[in-house]
Design a protein around this motif. Structure first.
Motif, PDB file in Angstrom:
ATOM      1  N   ASP A   1       8.956  24.725 -51.315  1.00 26.95           N
ATOM      2  CA  ASP A   1       9.610  23.717 -50.351  1.00 26.95           C
ATOM      3  C   ASP A   1      10.833  23.411 -50.953  1.00 26.95           C
ATOM      4  O   ASP A   1      11.976  22.891 -50.139  1.00 26.95           O
ATOM      5  N   GLU A   2      11.210  23.211 -52.280  1.00 27.45           N
ATOM      6  CA  GLU A   2      12.354  22.471 -52.766  1.00 27.45           C
ATOM      7  C   GLU A   2      13.396  23.597 -52.713  1.00 27.45           C
ATOM      8  O   GLU A   2      14.655  23.249 -52.452  1.00 27.45           O
ATOM      9  N   VAL A   3      13.293  24.740 -52.763  1.00 30.90           N
ATOM     10  CA  VAL A   3      14.119  26.120 -52.691  1.00 30.90           C
ATOM     11  C   VAL A   3      14.621  26.111 -51.512  1.00 30.90           C
ATOM     12  O   VAL A   3      15.819  25.959 -51.012  1.00 30.90           O
ATOM     13  N   VAL A   4      13.576  26.029 -50.231  1.00 31.30           N
ATOM     14  CA  VAL A   4      14.133  26.115 -49.001  1.00 31.30           C
ATOM     15  C   VAL A   4      14.906  24.767 -48.245  1.00 31.30           C
ATOM     16  O   VAL A   4      15.682  24.886 -47.592  1.00 31.30           O
ATOM     17  N   ARG A   5      14.692  23.745 -49.148  1.00 25.35           N
ATOM     18  CA  ARG A   5      15.151  22.393 -48.604  1.00 25.35           C
ATOM     19  C   ARG A   5      16.927  22.375 -49.027  1.00 25.35           C
ATOM     20  O   ARG A   5      17.547  21.934 -48.371  1.00 25.35           O
ATOM     21  N   ARG A   6      16.942  23.339 -49.916  1.00 26.86           N
ATOM     22  CA  ARG A   6      18.517  23.467 -50.330  1.00 26.86           C
ATOM     23  C   ARG A   6      19.174  24.737 -49.744  1.00 26.86           C
ATOM     24  O   ARG A   6      20.310  24.454 -49.219  1.00 26.86           O
ATOM     25  N   VAL A   7      18.353  25.718 -49.719  1.00 30.55           N
ATOM     26  CA  VAL A   7      19.178  26.964 -48.841  1.00 30.55           C
ATOM     27  C   VAL A   7      19.132  27.377 -47.615  1.00 30.55           C
ATOM     28  O   VAL A   7      19.922  27.745 -46.762  1.00 30.55           O
ATOM     29  N   ASN A   8      18.358  26.400 -46.984  1.00 33.22           N
ATOM     30  CA  ASN A   8      17.990  26.582 -45.442  1.00 33.22           C
ATOM     31  C   ASN A   8      17.644  25.235 -44.867  1.00 33.22           C
ATOM     32  O   ASN A   8      16.598  24.993 -44.606  1.00 33.22           O
ATOM     33  N   PRO A   9      18.466  24.172 -44.965  1.00 37.09           N
ATOM     34  CA  PRO A   9      18.072  23.067 -44.645  1.00 37.09           C
ATOM     35  C   PRO A   9      17.781  22.578 -43.238  1.00 37.09           C
ATOM     36  O   PRO A   9      17.154  21.420 -42.861  1.00 37.09           O
ATOM     37  N   ALA A  10      17.924  23.570 -42.239  1.00 33.21           N
ATOM     38  CA  ALA A  10      17.468  23.538 -40.835  1.00 33.21           C
ATOM     39  C   ALA A  10      15.845  23.677 -40.840  1.00 33.21           C
ATOM     40  O   ALA A  10      15.588  23.237 -39.864  1.00 33.21           O
ATOM     41  N   VAL A  11      15.383  24.260 -41.739  1.00 34.97           N
ATOM     42  CA  VAL A  11      13.793  24.251 -41.838  1.00 34.97           C
ATOM     43  C   VAL A  11      13.131  23.098 -42.154  1.00 34.97           C
ATOM     44  O   VAL A  11      13.364  22.540 -43.403  1.00 34.97           O
ATOM     45  N   SER A  12      12.174  22.508 -41.712  1.00 36.85           N
ATOM     46  CA  SER A  12      11.630  21.307 -42.105  1.00 36.85           C
ATOM     47  C   SER A  12      10.480  21.945 -43.241  1.00 36.85           C
ATOM     48  O   SER A  12       9.970  22.741 -43.315  1.00 36.85           O
ATOM     49  N   VAL A  13      10.320  20.791 -43.923  1.00 39.59           N
ATOM     50  CA  VAL A  13       9.500  21.102 -45.346  1.00 39.59           C
ATOM     51  C   VAL A  13       8.853  19.698 -45.388  1.00 39.59           C
ATOM     52  O   VAL A  13       9.166  18.601 -44.994  1.00 39.59           O
ATOM     53  N   PRO A  14       7.310  19.753 -45.883  1.00 38.81           N
ATOM     54  CA  PRO A  14       6.724  20.982 -46.581  1.00 38.81           C
ATOM     55  C   PRO A  14       6.560  22.023 -45.403  1.00 38.81           C
ATOM     56  O   PRO A  14       6.283  21.816 -44.359  1.00 38.81           O
ATOM     57  N   LEU A  15       6.620  23.289 -46.266  1.00 40.91           N
ATOM     58  CA  LEU A  15       6.325  24.578 -45.232  1.00 40.91           C
ATOM     59  C   LEU A  15       4.846  24.560 -44.932  1.00 40.91           C
ATOM     60  O   LEU A  15       4.241  23.945 -45.316  1.00 40.91           O
ATOM     61  N   PRO A  16       4.587  25.257 -43.767  1.00 38.87           N
ATOM     62  CA  PRO A  16       3.264  25.449 -43.081  1.00 38.87           C
ATOM     63  C   PRO A  16       2.334  25.934 -44.198  1.00 38.87           C
ATOM     64  O   PRO A  16       2.658  26.628 -45.001  1.00 38.87           O
TER      65      PRO A  16
END
Length: 269
Positions: A217-232
Motif C-alpha cells: 500500500d505504501e509503495v503504490v501510494r508513492r509510485v502511482n498515487p492515482a490508485v486508491s489504497v489500501p489495495l483490494p
C-alpha cells in the motif's frame, strides 16, 4: 464471485523471464511482470536482501509485488538475482561482492528498464538492497527510491550526497521493531537528505512477515498515487495459485549465523 487474495495468489499479468548483462560480463537472471492488457503507469526495480542470509528476487514482499501489483495498481515489477544469488528462477553468474561489484548489477537493471521504455522507474530496496539503492541508484533514469528496513550498513554518508543534490524522492519504511535501525534512529540518519521521508510502521519487524500488504500500500501510494489504497484484498476474476512452499526456508533469517564480509552490523537498541 470475488475470492480473497492470499499469500500464494497470482493475479493476471504478463510475466517473462529476463536476463540482465552487466558491464563486467555477468549474466543475471530475473523476471519482468507487466499489466495484462495495458501499459504500466510506473515501474519497480526490486533490489533484494542479503543473499548470504537467504535474500533473493523471490523474497516474499517482492514476490507478492510481482504477483499482485500489475493487476491491482498498473505497476510493472522487475525482479532479479544479484551476482551469485539463487532462487527458483535460477542462479546469477558471479559471486556475492559485499556491495562492491553489485554496482554493476544495479546499473544493468536500470539500463534494462530504460532500454525497454518502462515508465516512471522507482527502486524498491529491502535491507541489503537499500544499501545498493543508496550507493548506486541515484541515476538520471530513476524517479526515486523506496527503502524497506534500511540497515545503513554498507552505505556511507557520502552515498547520501547525490540524493541530496538530486532532490529525488526517497522514502524509508522502517519497522517499529527492526533488528538494526528503528524509526527514531532512521530519522536521525536520514536527516541529511531534506526530502527524505521516514515512515515508522507500528508492530512491524525487519522481515515484514504479516505486513506485506502494508508495504505494498505504501509503495503504490508513492509510485502511482492515482490508485486508491489500501489495495483490494479480494479479486473478482481469474486467479492462479503459486507454490509458496518453494520459498518456505528461503527467508532473510534463514542463514542468520552466516558471517558476512563488510562493515560490522549494528543491532538496534
Amino acid at each position: 464471485m470475488s475470492a480473497p487474495i492470499r499469500a500464494s495468489s497470482i493475479l493476471p499479468g504478463r510475466r517473462e523471464d529476463i536476463e540482465l548483462h552487466t558491464a563486467d560480463g555477468l549474466c543475471l537472471v530475473g523476471e519482468l511482470a507487466l499489466p495484462l492488457d495495458r501499459p504500466p503507469a510506473a515501474t519497480l526495480v526490486c533490489l533484494h536482501p542479503l543473499p548470504t542470509h537467504g535474500g533473493m528476487m523471490d523474497s516474499h514482499v517482492f514476490r507478492k509485488a510481482a504477483w499482485r501489483l500489475p493487476a491491482l495498481a498498473d505497476v510493472a515489477v522487475l525482479r532479479f538475482n544479484t551476482r551469485g544469488t539463487s532462487s527458483v528462477r535460477g542462479t546469477s553468474e558471479g559471486t556475492f561482492d559485499s556491495a562492491v561489484g553489485e554496482r554493476y548489477d544495479v546499473a544493468a537493471a536500470i539500463e534494462y528498464a530504460e532500454f525497454h521504455e518502462l515508465p516512471n522507474i522507482w527502486l524498491l530496496g529491502w535491507s541489503f538492497g537499500t544499501d545498493l539503492a543508496l550507493k548506486y541508484g541515484c541515476d538520471p533514469a530513476v524517479t526515486g527510491a523506496i527503502l524497506l528496513s534500511p540497515p545503513l550498513r554498507f552505505s556511507e554518508a557520502a552515498d547520501l550526497t547525490p540524493w541530496v543534490e538530486s532532490g529525488k524522492p526517497l522514502t524509508a519504511l522502517v519497522p517499529e521493531f527492526d533488528d538494526y535501525l528503528r524509526p527514531e534512529q532512521a530519522r536521525e540518519r536520514f536527516a541529511a537528505i531534506p526530502q527524505a521521508e521516514v515512515v515508522g510502521v507500528p508492530g512491524a519487524k525487519h522481515l515484514w512477515v504479516g505486513d506485506a500488504e502494508t508495504v505494498l500500500d505504501e509503495v503504490v501510494r508513492r509510485v502511482n498515487p492515482a490508485v486508491s489504497v489500501p489495495l483490494p484484498t479480494t479479486w473478482d476474476g481469474p486467479m492462479e495459485t503459486g507454490d509458496a512452499s518453494a520459498y518456505a526456508d528461503r527467508t532473510v533469517a534463514a542463514f542468520a549465523d552466516t558471517p558476512v564480509a563488510g562493515p560490522p552490523q549494528r543491532q538496534a537498541d
